[in-house]
Design a protein around this motif. Structure first.
Motif, mmCIF file in Angstrom:
data_model
loop_
_atom_site.group_PDB
_atom_site.id
_atom_site.type_symbol
_atom_site.label_atom_id
_atom_site.label_comp_id
_atom_site.label_asym_id
_atom_site.label_seq_id
_atom_site.Cartn_x
_atom_site.Cartn_y
_atom_site.Cartn_z
ATOM 1 N N UNK A 267 1.311 -1.243 0.082
ATOM 2 C CA UNK A 267 -0.044 0.395 0.033
ATOM 3 C C UNK A 267 0.705 0.981 -0.705
ATOM 4 N N UNK A 268 0.532 2.566 -0.333
ATOM 5 C CA UNK A 268 0.832 4.073 -0.836
ATOM 6 C C UNK A 268 0.045 4.447 -0.006
ATOM 7 N N UNK A 269 0.651 5.937 0.587
ATOM 8 C CA UNK A 269 0.106 6.502 1.133
ATOM 9 C C UNK A 269 0.745 8.503 0.367
ATOM 10 N N UNK A 270 -0.472 9.226 -0.015
ATOM 11 C CA UNK A 270 -0.384 10.245 -0.032
ATOM 12 C C UNK A 270 0.096 11.536 0.342
ATOM 13 N N UNK A 271 0.653 12.626 1.131
ATOM 14 C CA UNK A 271 -0.167 13.482 1.318
ATOM 15 C C UNK A 271 0.740 14.820 0.367
ATOM 16 N N UNK A 272 -0.343 15.840 0.340
ATOM 17 C CA UNK A 272 -0.071 16.766 -0.443
ATOM 18 C C UNK A 272 -0.498 18.124 0.227
ATOM 19 N N UNK A 273 0.348 19.044 0.101
ATOM 20 C CA UNK A 273 0.477 19.933 0.965
ATOM 21 C C UNK A 273 0.153 21.347 -0.309
ATOM 22 N N UNK B 213 1.760 26.408 -5.960
ATOM 23 C CA UNK B 213 3.050 24.795 -6.167
ATOM 24 C C UNK B 213 1.927 23.725 -4.792
ATOM 25 N N UNK B 214 1.736 22.886 -5.599
ATOM 26 C CA UNK B 214 1.629 21.893 -4.323
ATOM 27 C C UNK B 214 2.526 20.464 -4.505
ATOM 28 N N UNK B 215 3.606 20.589 -2.855
ATOM 29 C CA UNK B 215 4.204 19.722 -2.760
ATOM 30 C C UNK B 215 3.448 18.170 -2.059
ATOM 31 N N UNK B 216 4.209 17.602 -2.460
ATOM 32 C CA UNK B 216 3.875 15.722 -2.490
ATOM 33 C C UNK B 216 4.814 15.159 -2.594
ATOM 34 N N UNK B 217 4.182 13.717 -0.905
ATOM 35 C CA UNK B 217 5.819 12.967 -0.593
ATOM 36 C C UNK B 217 4.168 11.951 -1.040
ATOM 37 N N UNK B 218 4.502 10.794 -1.356
ATOM 38 C CA UNK B 218 4.534 9.629 -1.327
ATOM 39 C C UNK B 218 5.447 8.245 -0.596
ATOM 40 N N UNK B 219 4.857 7.561 0.206
ATOM 41 C CA UNK B 219 5.313 6.889 0.902
ATOM 42 C C UNK B 219 4.413 5.588 0.773
ATOM 43 N N UNK B 220 5.539 4.704 1.459
ATOM 44 C CA UNK B 220 5.105 3.001 1.006
ATOM 45 C C UNK B 220 4.574 2.545 2.459
ATOM 46 N N UNK B 221 3.880 1.095 2.907
ATOM 47 C CA UNK B 221 3.289 0.964 4.261
ATOM 48 C C UNK B 221 4.257 1.045 5.116
ATOM 49 N N UNK B 222 5.838 0.673 5.124
ATOM 50 C CA UNK B 222 7.143 1.135 5.755
ATOM 51 C C UNK B 222 7.309 2.124 6.134
ATOM 52 N N UNK B 223 7.036 3.220 5.446
ATOM 53 C CA UNK B 223 7.289 4.824 6.024
ATOM 54 C C UNK B 223 8.619 4.820 5.100
ATOM 55 N N UNK C 208 10.671 20.421 13.312
ATOM 56 C CA UNK C 208 11.833 21.124 12.796
ATOM 57 C C UNK C 208 11.991 22.041 12.296
ATOM 58 N N UNK C 209 12.041 21.409 10.634
ATOM 59 C CA UNK C 209 11.707 22.318 9.925
ATOM 60 C C UNK C 209 10.261 22.458 9.484
ATOM 61 N N UNK C 210 10.017 23.652 9.117
ATOM 62 C CA UNK C 210 8.805 23.769 8.795
ATOM 63 C C UNK C 210 8.707 23.840 7.345
ATOM 64 N N UNK C 211 8.563 23.071 6.056
ATOM 65 C CA UNK C 211 8.641 24.017 5.058
ATOM 66 C C UNK C 211 7.339 23.013 4.460
ATOM 67 N N UNK C 212 7.125 22.888 3.521
ATOM 68 C CA UNK C 212 5.936 22.772 2.192
ATOM 69 C C UNK C 212 6.008 21.327 1.731
ATOM 70 N N UNK C 213 7.666 21.078 1.813
ATOM 71 C CA UNK C 213 8.205 19.831 1.046
ATOM 72 C C UNK C 213 8.284 18.527 3.182
ATOM 73 N N UNK C 214 8.562 19.257 3.868
ATOM 74 C CA UNK C 214 7.649 18.705 5.139
ATOM 75 C C UNK C 214 6.975 18.556 6.157
#
Length: 184
Positions: free
Chosen positions: A2-8, A13-23, A90-96
């Motif tokens: 499984x994969x999970x995505x976060x959209x900021x 622009x939108x920062x997109x991060x996709x992680x798998x089920x083991x982080x 700690x670092x508040x960025x769109x990516x984080x």
């Protein structure tokens, strides 16, 4: 897997991060805050999304509708709850923030928000604009009454139907010493 995505989401622009089920971070990318660009960033035969999360904001209803229409498992999450969790970074960025949202989707640490249908959004917009126009019309009428009263003529108690005729009558009968145009 499984994969999970976060959209900021921000305006441009939108920062997109996709992680798998083991982080493990599978992909990080920035895309335009447009449905077509986000779908291009998320569509991949190798991804099996369990949840895609985006925080509630001005563009979230539009983007949510487009992602849901593309049959992606998207959730709109409560902003204050999301902000409280992401503030610990700690670092508040769109990516984080996108990484944090993806991780929150993975572990189930979110509060979903109900997103209204496109039809109900359009009806709400029409009602809001109707109310705005009504209040502006009332404000203009009150301003005309006040302006005329400053020079003597009083509009009085009249209904909406007769108000235009009464204003014209008062303006036509203004004493010549009050005239500011060549009509008098």
């Amino acid at each position: 897997m499984d994969h999970f995505a976060g959209l900021d989401v921000s305006v441009k622009e939108t920062s997109v991060c996709i992680v798998d089920d083991v982080s493990k971070i599978v992909r990080e990318v920035k895309a335009a805050s447009e449905p077509v660009a986000l779908l291009a960033a998320l569509k991949n035969a190798g991804y099996h999304f369990k949840w895609i999360g985006l925080d509630a904001g001005p563009l979230s209803q539009w983007l949510f509708s487009a992602l849901a229409e593309a049959e992606l498992p998207v959730l709109c999450v409560e902003t204050r709850h999301m902000r409280a969790v992401l503030k610990a970074q700690i670092n508040k960025t769109d990516r984080n923030d996108a990484q944090g949202i993806a991780q929150m989707m993975r572990v189930g640490l979110y509060r979903p928000v109900h997103v209204k249908t496109l039809r109900s959004q359009k009806l709400r917009m029409l009602l809001t604009h109707r109310k705005l126009l009504q209040s502006k019309a009332t404000a203009i009428e009150n301003d005309l009454r006040g302006t005329l009263r400053n020079f003597g003529p009083k509009v009085g108690m009249i209904g909406t139907v007769k108000s235009e005729a009464r204003i014209k009558e008062l303006v036509e009968n203004v004493p010549t010493w009050l005239c500011w145009s060549n009509r008098c």
